[in-house]
Scaffold this active site. Structure first.
Site, PDB file in Angstrom:
ATOM      1  N   LEU A   1       0.822  -1.216   0.000  1.00 33.41           N
ATOM      2  CA  LEU A   1       0.000   0.000   0.000  1.00 33.41           C
ATOM      3  C   LEU A   1       0.857   1.268   0.000  1.00 33.41           C
ATOM      4  O   LEU A   1       0.591   2.207  -0.753  1.00 33.41           O
ATOM      5  CB  LEU A   1      -0.932  -0.031   1.223  1.00 33.41           C
ATOM      6  CG  LEU A   1      -1.882   1.136   1.403  1.00 33.41           C
ATOM      7  CD1 LEU A   1      -2.871   1.223   0.242  1.00 33.41           C
ATOM      8  CD2 LEU A   1      -2.653   1.005   2.727  1.00 33.41           C
TER       9      LEU A   1
ATOM     10  N   ARG B   1       3.578   1.889  -1.159  1.00 32.95           N
ATOM     11  CA  ARG B   1       4.283   2.180  -2.410  1.00 32.95           C
ATOM     12  C   ARG B   1       3.557   3.280  -3.188  1.00 32.95           C
ATOM     13  O   ARG B   1       4.125   3.887  -4.082  1.00 32.95           O
ATOM     14  CB  ARG B   1       4.413   0.917  -3.268  1.00 32.95           C
ATOM     15  CG  ARG B   1       5.310  -0.157  -2.687  1.00 32.95           C
ATOM     16  CD  ARG B   1       6.749   0.282  -2.568  1.00 32.95           C
ATOM     17  NE  ARG B   1       7.334   0.647  -3.831  1.00 32.95           N
ATOM     18  CZ  ARG B   1       7.892  -0.206  -4.701  1.00 32.95           C
ATOM     19  NH1 ARG B   1       7.948  -1.478  -4.402  1.00 32.95           N
ATOM     20  NH2 ARG B   1       8.397   0.215  -5.835  1.00 32.95           N
ATOM     21  N   HIS B   2       2.284   3.507  -2.845  1.00 35.73           N
ATOM     22  CA  HIS B   2       1.550   4.605  -3.482  1.00 35.73           C
ATOM     23  C   HIS B   2       1.953   5.892  -2.770  1.00 35.73           C
ATOM     24  O   HIS B   2       1.539   6.149  -1.638  1.00 35.73           O
ATOM     25  CB  HIS B   2       0.042   4.339  -3.433  1.00 35.73           C
ATOM     26  CG  HIS B   2      -0.306   3.162  -4.295  1.00 35.73           C
ATOM     27  ND1 HIS B   2      -0.311   3.245  -5.659  1.00 35.73           N
ATOM     28  CD2 HIS B   2      -0.571   1.877  -3.983  1.00 35.73           C
ATOM     29  CE1 HIS B   2      -0.590   2.050  -6.170  1.00 35.73           C
ATOM     30  NE2 HIS B   2      -0.747   1.204  -5.174  1.00 35.73           N
TER      31      HIS B   2
ATOM     32  N   GLN C   1       0.446   2.074  12.919  1.00 34.74           N
ATOM     33  CA  GLN C   1       0.770   1.728  14.310  1.00 34.74           C
ATOM     34  C   GLN C   1       2.192   1.171  14.353  1.00 34.74           C
ATOM     35  O   GLN C   1       2.554   0.312  13.553  1.00 34.74           O
ATOM     36  CB  GLN C   1      -0.207   0.685  14.825  1.00 34.74           C
ATOM     37  CG  GLN C   1      -0.075   0.482  16.317  1.00 34.74           C
ATOM     38  CD  GLN C   1      -1.204  -0.385  16.829  1.00 34.74           C
ATOM     39  OE1 GLN C   1      -1.324  -1.540  16.437  1.00 34.74           O
ATOM     40  NE2 GLN C   1      -2.024   0.152  17.689  1.00 34.74           N
ATOM     41  N   SER C   2       2.949   1.686  15.300  1.00 39.66           N
ATOM     42  CA  SER C   2       4.374   1.369  15.328  1.00 39.66           C
ATOM     43  C   SER C   2       4.654   0.063  16.063  1.00 39.66           C
ATOM     44  O   SER C   2       4.177  -0.138  17.181  1.00 39.66           O
ATOM     45  CB  SER C   2       5.122   2.510  16.017  1.00 39.66           C
ATOM     46  OG  SER C   2       6.439   2.116  16.286  1.00 39.66           O
ATOM     47  N   GLN C   3       5.469  -0.780  15.454  1.00 46.23           N
ATOM     48  CA  GLN C   3       5.927  -1.988  16.158  1.00 46.23           C
ATOM     49  C   GLN C   3       7.131  -1.658  17.049  1.00 46.23           C
ATOM     50  O   GLN C   3       7.593  -2.500  17.788  1.00 46.23           O
ATOM     51  CB  GLN C   3       6.332  -3.071  15.151  1.00 46.23           C
ATOM     52  CG  GLN C   3       5.156  -3.806  14.547  1.00 46.23           C
ATOM     53  CD  GLN C   3       5.597  -4.964  13.657  1.00 46.23           C
ATOM     54  OE1 GLN C   3       6.733  -4.994  13.172  1.00 46.23           O
ATOM     55  NE2 GLN C   3       4.713  -5.900  13.425  1.00 46.23           N
TER      56      GLN C   3
ATOM     57  N   ARG D   1      -7.619  11.829  -7.170  1.00 36.47           N
ATOM     58  CA  ARG D   1      -6.843  11.458  -8.360  1.00 36.47           C
ATOM     59  C   ARG D   1      -5.973  10.241  -8.049  1.00 36.47           C
ATOM     60  O   ARG D   1      -5.911   9.282  -8.819  1.00 36.47           O
ATOM     61  CB  ARG D   1      -5.962  12.634  -8.795  1.00 36.47           C
ATOM     62  CG  ARG D   1      -5.209  12.321 -10.057  1.00 36.47           C
ATOM     63  CD  ARG D   1      -4.276  13.427 -10.468  1.00 36.47           C
ATOM     64  NE  ARG D   1      -3.825  13.215 -11.833  1.00 36.47           N
ATOM     65  CZ  ARG D   1      -3.113  14.093 -12.514  1.00 36.47           C
ATOM     66  NH1 ARG D   1      -2.795  15.247 -11.970  1.00 36.47           N
ATOM     67  NH2 ARG D   1      -2.723  13.823 -13.735  1.00 36.47           N
TER      68      ARG D   1
ATOM     69  N   ARG E   1      -4.740  -1.617  -8.309  1.00 35.48           N
ATOM     70  CA  ARG E   1      -4.990  -2.595  -7.234  1.00 35.48           C
ATOM     71  C   ARG E   1      -6.344  -3.274  -7.331  1.00 35.48           C
ATOM     72  O   ARG E   1      -6.597  -4.246  -6.607  1.00 35.48           O
ATOM     73  CB  ARG E   1      -4.836  -1.909  -5.866  1.00 35.48           C
ATOM     74  CG  ARG E   1      -3.477  -1.270  -5.637  1.00 35.48           C
ATOM     75  CD  ARG E   1      -2.326  -2.248  -5.758  1.00 35.48           C
ATOM     76  NE  ARG E   1      -1.052  -1.608  -5.395  1.00 35.48           N
ATOM     77  CZ  ARG E   1       0.117  -2.237  -5.326  1.00 35.48           C
ATOM     78  NH1 ARG E   1       0.182  -3.533  -5.590  1.00 35.48           N
ATOM     79  NH2 ARG E   1       1.220  -1.592  -5.009  1.00 35.48           N
TER      80      ARG E   1
HETATM   81  C1  LIG Z   1       0.418  -6.103  -9.830  1.00 40.94           C
HETATM   82  C2  LIG Z   1       1.555  -5.322  -9.246  1.00 40.94           C
HETATM   83  C3  LIG Z   1       2.790  -5.925  -9.086  1.00 40.94           C
HETATM   84  C4  LIG Z   1       3.866  -5.202  -8.558  1.00 40.94           C
HETATM   85  N1  LIG Z   1       5.079  -5.829  -8.431  1.00 40.94           N
HETATM   86  C5  LIG Z   1       6.144  -5.123  -7.950  1.00 40.94           C
HETATM   87  C6  LIG Z   1       7.422  -5.722  -7.828  1.00 40.94           C
HETATM   88  O1  LIG Z   1       7.619  -6.879  -8.177  1.00 40.94           O
HETATM   89  N2  LIG Z   1       8.433  -4.988  -7.313  1.00 40.94           N
HETATM   90  C7  LIG Z   1       8.268  -3.673  -6.942  1.00 40.94           C
HETATM   91  O2  LIG Z   1       9.220  -3.025  -6.494  1.00 40.94           O
HETATM   92  N3  LIG Z   1       7.054  -3.086  -7.039  1.00 40.94           N
HETATM   93  C8  LIG Z   1       6.004  -3.766  -7.528  1.00 40.94           C
HETATM   94  N4  LIG Z   1       4.787  -3.157  -7.622  1.00 40.94           N
HETATM   95  C9  LIG Z   1       4.640  -1.769  -7.154  1.00 40.94           C
HETATM   96  C10 LIG Z   1       4.713  -0.770  -8.325  1.00 40.94           C
HETATM   97  O3  LIG Z   1       5.948  -0.841  -8.961  1.00 40.94           O
HETATM   98  C11 LIG Z   1       4.466   0.662  -7.836  1.00 40.94           C
HETATM   99  O4  LIG Z   1       5.476   1.021  -6.914  1.00 40.94           O
HETATM  100  C12 LIG Z   1       3.125   0.832  -7.155  1.00 40.94           C
HETATM  101  O5  LIG Z   1       2.110   0.223  -7.884  1.00 40.94           O
HETATM  102  C13 LIG Z   1       2.842   2.333  -6.980  1.00 40.94           C
HETATM  103  O6  LIG Z   1       2.372   2.846  -8.204  1.00 40.94           O
HETATM  104  P1  LIG Z   1       2.966   4.100  -8.983  1.00 40.94           P
HETATM  105  O7  LIG Z   1       4.452   4.132  -8.891  1.00 40.94           O
HETATM  106  O8  LIG Z   1       2.327   4.184 -10.326  1.00 40.94           O
HETATM  107  O9  LIG Z   1       2.373   5.303  -8.344  1.00 40.94           O
HETATM  108  P2  LIG Z   1       2.156   6.187  -7.058  1.00 40.94           P
HETATM  109  O10 LIG Z   1       3.267   6.173  -6.093  1.00 40.94           O
HETATM  110  O11 LIG Z   1       0.801   5.808  -6.581  1.00 40.94           O
HETATM  111  O12 LIG Z   1       2.155   7.592  -7.773  1.00 40.94           O
HETATM  112  C14 LIG Z   1       1.132   7.967  -8.707  1.00 40.94           C
HETATM  113  C15 LIG Z   1       1.733   8.531  -9.968  1.00 40.94           C
HETATM  114  O13 LIG Z   1       2.421   9.731  -9.656  1.00 40.94           O
HETATM  115  C16 LIG Z   1       3.563   9.852 -10.472  1.00 40.94           C
HETATM  116  N5  LIG Z   1       4.759   9.843  -9.605  1.00 40.94           N
HETATM  117  C17 LIG Z   1       4.811   9.539  -8.284  1.00 40.94           C
HETATM  118  N6  LIG Z   1       6.055   9.685  -7.818  1.00 40.94           N
HETATM  119  C18 LIG Z   1       6.802  10.079  -8.875  1.00 40.94           C
HETATM  120  C19 LIG Z   1       8.185  10.379  -9.045  1.00 40.94           C
HETATM  121  N7  LIG Z   1       9.053  10.296  -8.043  1.00 40.94           N
HETATM  122  N8  LIG Z   1       8.607  10.749 -10.248  1.00 40.94           N
HETATM  123  C20 LIG Z   1       7.761  10.847 -11.300  1.00 40.94           C
HETATM  124  N9  LIG Z   1       6.442  10.561 -11.225  1.00 40.94           N
HETATM  125  C21 LIG Z   1       5.971  10.183 -10.021  1.00 40.94           C
HETATM  126  C22 LIG Z   1       3.564   8.664 -11.422  1.00 40.94           C
HETATM  127  O14 LIG Z   1       2.883   9.026 -12.591  1.00 40.94           O
HETATM  128  C23 LIG Z   1       2.752   7.637 -10.658  1.00 40.94           C
HETATM  129  O15 LIG Z   1       2.137   6.666 -11.500  1.00 40.94           O
HETATM  130  C24 LIG Z   1       3.701  -3.851  -8.157  1.00 40.94           C
HETATM  131  C25 LIG Z   1       2.451  -3.246  -8.311  1.00 40.94           C
HETATM  132  C26 LIG Z   1       1.373  -3.966  -8.845  1.00 40.94           C
HETATM  133  C27 LIG Z   1       0.057  -3.290  -9.000  1.00 40.94           C
END
Ligand SMILES: Cc1cc2nc3c(=O)[nH]c(=O)nc-3n(C[C@H](O)[C@H](O)[C@H](O)COP(=O)(O)OP(=O)(O)OC[C@H]3O[C@@H](n4cnc5c(N)ncnc54)[C@H](O)[C@@H]3O)c2cc1C
Length: 228
Positions: free
Chosen positions: A78, A80-81, A89-91, A160, A169
């Site tokens: 999660l 990663r977004h 909550q902190s461990q 957005r 997701r």
């Molecule tokens: C099915 C699936 C499998 C995955 N497998 C892996 C894996 O094996 N390994 C792994 O590491 N991750 C994996 N991920 C995570 C994936 O790589 C993304 O980190 C995660 O989905 C967050 O999405 P996002 O980077 O598009 O956007 P968010 O962080 O949600 O950001 C939204 C949008 O904002 C823009 N943005 C945000 N930050 C920046 C920036 N710094 N520079 C430029 N533009 C930016 C981009 O357009 C981005 O799409 C997986 C995700 C999914 C859905």
């Protein structure tokens, strides 16, 4: 079991988005637009913004969720977004006295594996408790805890980013637990902003095809659509 509660949100979210969009090409004042826009006009404007990809206006409104009963596997996925705010909550500061953990359905439906799984998680937790008793701090003892351990957090996302996160997701390719989490997030949003809630869908709806190697069946793959 994942629980999601919407604990705060921008009131009149869809009206706010529509008024901001109208403001960009109108001499009227924002307050006037907020008073005058009919629900039908709001709906039409939102539709236009989405189909034309003018999504920055959706950043004016946000939703705050309390999320409980997810594993640390899912909380890791999660966060990663990046365009969101999280408080988890902190461990480090909260010792894990009671053991709550998530068993993936693929394991819970295999009784012989489930028993092994439970034994391993309970053994790890027992060692954690023993270490706490022996004076090891929670921040260090937690290294032995598995990713199945439940966690809770508060998350705020603008509309957005919610649409973007859901596009990834709510796709069949996402792992079952984060998919369930976003399904519940969608239900919560639909209660207060149905038009935005309806847009919380897998990416294939916007693309008109599936861009994964294999389609879940909802849409044909790009190759099937374009022939290349
Ligand atoms: C099915 C699936 C499998 C995955 N497998 C892996 C894996 O094996 N390994 C792994 O590491 N991750 C994996 N991920 C995570 C994936 O790589 C993304 O980190 C995660 O989905 C967050 O999405 P996002 O980077 O598009 O956007 P968010 O962080 O949600 O950001 C939204 C949008 O904002 C823009 N943005 C945000 N930050 C920046 C920036 N710094 N520079 C430029 N533009 C930016 C981009 O357009 C981005 O799409 C997986 C995700 C999914 C859905």
């Amino acid at each position: 079991m994942v629980q999601v509660n919407l604990i705060n949100f921008t009131p009149n979210a869809e009206l706010v988005i529509a008024a901001a969009a109208r403001l960009s090409s109108s001499s009227a004042r924002t307050r006037e637009l907020l008073e005058k826009l009919s629900p039908e006009r709001v709906d039409g404007l939102l539709c236009q913004l989405i189909s034309s990809g003018h999504l920055s206006t959706f950043e004016h409104v946000s939703f705050t969720f309390s999320i409980e009963g997810i594993s640390r596997v899912t909380s890791h996925q999660l966060v990663r977004h990046r365009l969101a705010s999280y408080t988890q909550q902190s461990q480090r500061y909260v010792p894990l006295k009671e053991l709550h953990y998530i068993t993936p359905p693929a394991i819970s439906t295999r009784s012989e594996l489930e028993a092994e799984f439970q034994r391993a998680v309970k053994a790890a937790h027992q060692l954690y408790c023993d270490m706490l008793e022996k004076g090891i701090t929670a921040e260090d003892a937690r290294y032995v805890l598995p990713s199945a351990i439940e966690t809770q957090l508060v998350m705020t996302m603008n509309a957005r980013e919610l649409m973007h996160a859901c596009s990834l997701r709510l796709c069949d390719r996402a792992q079952w637990e984060i998919l369930q989490l976003f399904e519940k997030i969608k239900v919560e949003v639909e209660k207060v902003a149905p038009r935005i809630g309806a847009e919380l869908r897998p990416k294939c709806y916007r693309l008109g095809y599936c861009d994964e190697r294999e389609s879940c069946g909802l849409f044909p793959t790009r190759e099937e659509v374009t022939g290349s």
